[in-house]
Design an enzyme around this catalytic site. Structure first.
Site: not given
Length: 523
Positions: A122, A127, A130, A133, A231
């Site tokens: 991350r 991104q 990802d 996500s 997280y």
């Protein structure tokens, strides 16, 4: 090299790892694309649409695995699929390396390279890859839709001829990607939305989306989310008790609860206990997005929807992204396409598995006959939020001392400028004629007075730039008016033009300022 996508073998999984659009992009990287017949049907992509995109249709999974150099999947592969790997193949898929030791060993024995999409680090550059996500975003949105489908009222409040309908009150526990998606969907539907998270830095994100952040009357230093890969971390027992006490207080008030709290490779923390469910109103709904890891709610049953004795519906589905298969497949296929872009820097259709690259190394769990999980920390770390500096309040004596020091410094600067300026004027006066000095002194004084006038203008009705330009224009108009009485026609003409153009600048400044202010007015 050829990229192949087989049909998912898990019952009920409707997603597919390659779409016609992503296949076209992969072909631009130099790859051939293939897909098992019928792999995209449940996501709304027929074999014909793949053929139009130049994708080869292969009838069986065995034939596709044999013909492909790179296999792109959605779900964790089973033992039969892993046995089809060899040292020349690369697998890109969700893999659950933290809880799939047998799969890691089997992939290692085959010598295959395995890229686990949930292990993409991350960091900002990653991104676009990802996948966690991407799927969590869909799960959060779909959770609100499922809650609305099982809730007996509107989300938004209404006043109609038939009566008044109060707005629903929604509590979202966990403000990660899924939680923020749920918050955004809930607020857009008109519900009163509350949100809770153990990470203090997300409070501003929650409030910026129109929700109310639930604060605890408990002080504990929480680890910044950026330091743990985005997280949440495990909380202390004291913090947990304060958290549960707050939820017990909220349980009778809320209509819908959406829980999203998960810590990687751990069982889901129990946050919504049996007594909280009993305290909720009949017709309330709980959507537990952590059901796959045991659930945040004590009564959640994985992959089922149950109704308690007091009329609370608890939804424990684990396939929320699959329930929006077309959208989920499009996003996941895009994640894989971006991963392939990094794996193919030359765009020549050949994989360059660069283990020095933070993203590729972080996502790779087996390579060249070795298990490479867990990966080392990425060289580029996420930037943790800096703690706000507490500025100590000054005492009256300290404030007075600061003011005196500032006055002395300002006076020193002014005296220095006057001395230097006077010395320069004296030096010029020693060599220049008297007629020149008269005009030069008037010029210097004009510059000084003009500077003081311009920079002394208040900005209360203008932007600073507009205030300064209007002040300059005003001085031009004053100078031009003094010259209009001159006997020279040329001087009168230039003065009139100066007044006209400076007047346009001033009035134009007022009009522009008025339009800028109107942009920030509600009416």
């Amino acid at each position: 090299m050829k990229i192949g996508t087989p049909k998912e073998v898990i019952n009920g999984e409707a997603r597919v790892a390659m779409t016609p659009d992503s296949a076209r992009q992969l072909q631009k990287l130099g790859y051939d694309c293939a897909i098992e017949s019928g792999a995209g049907l449940q996501a709304g992509f027929s074999d014909a649409t793949y053929e139009e995109a130049g994708v080869e249709i292969i009838k069986t999974a065995a034939a596709l695995w044999k013909a492909s150099d790179i296999i792109a999947k959605v779900r964790q592969p089973n033992e039969a699929e892993l046995k089809r790997l060899n040292s020349t193949k690369t697998l890109i898929s969700f893999f659950n390396p933290g809880g799939n030791e047998e799969g890691l060993e089997l992939a290692k024995s085959k010598g295959a390279s395995v890229i686990a999409m949930e292990m993409v680090p991350r960091i900002s550059r990653a991104q676009k890859m990802d996948a966690l996500s991407s799927m969590a975003n869909i799960a959060g949105y779909r959770a609100v839709i499922e809650a609305g489908n099982n809730f007996g009222r509107f989300f938004t409040g209404q006043i109609t001829a038939a009566g008044k309908v109060p707005p629903a009150k929604v509590l979202v526990v966990g403000a990660g990607v899924a939680g923020l998606a749920a918050i955004g969907t809930s607020t857009s539907l008109g519900a009163i939305t509350l949100a809770f998270d153990v990470r203090p830095e997300v409070a501003e994100q929650v409030e910026s989306m129109g929700a109310e952040f639930v604060y605890l009357d408990f002080e504990e230093e929480q680890a910044d989310g950026a330091s743990s890969g985005g997280y949440a971390s495990v909380s202390s027992p004291e913090f947990r008790e304060a958290q549960l006490a707050k939820f017990r207080e909220l349980a009778p008030e809320v209509d819908i609860v959406i829980t999203t709290a998960l810590i990687p490779n751990r069982e889901a923390p129990e946050l919504w206990t049996e007594d909280m469910v009993a305290a909720m109103k009949p017709g309330s709904v709980i959507v537990d997005l952590a059901a796959e890891k045991g659930g945040n709610c004590k009564l959640t049953v994985m992959d089922e929807k149950i109704v308690t004795e007091n009329g609370v519906t608890i939804i424990g589905y684990t396939d929320f992204p699959s329930r929006m298969a077309a959208q989920a497949s499009t996003l996941y296929a895009t994640n894989i396409r971006h991963m392939m872009t990094d794996l193919t820097p030359e765009k020549d259709g050949q994989v360059n598995h660069n283990m020095e690259d933070d993203v590729i190394r972080g996502a790779t769990v087996t390579h060249a006959g070795e298990i490479t999980f867990p990966p080392p920390p990425p060289k580029v770390q996420a930037i943790a939020a800096k703690p706000k500096e507490v500025v100590p309040e000054l005492t009256p004596e300290e404030k007075r001392t600061q003011e005196v020091a500032a006055f002395k410094a300002q006076t020193k600067n002014q005296v220095t400028l006057l001395v230097v300026g006077g010395a320069l004027l004296l030096g010029v006066g020693l060599v220049a004629p008297v007629s020149f000095m008269q005009h030069f002194i008037v010029f210097v004084l004009s510059v000084f007075i003009g500077f003081q006038v311009i920079w002394g203008v208040a900005h209360s009705l203008h932007t600073p730039l507009m205030a300064v330009t209007n002040a300059i224009s005003s001085i031009i108009i004053l100078g031009a008016l003094m010259q209009i009485g001159s006997g020279s026609f040329l001087v009168i003409l230039l003065a009139a033009l100066s007044v006209f153009m400076a007047g346009i600048n001033i009035f134009g400044g007022f009009l522009v300022t008025r339009r800028m202010l109107a942009m920030f007015q509600k009416s």
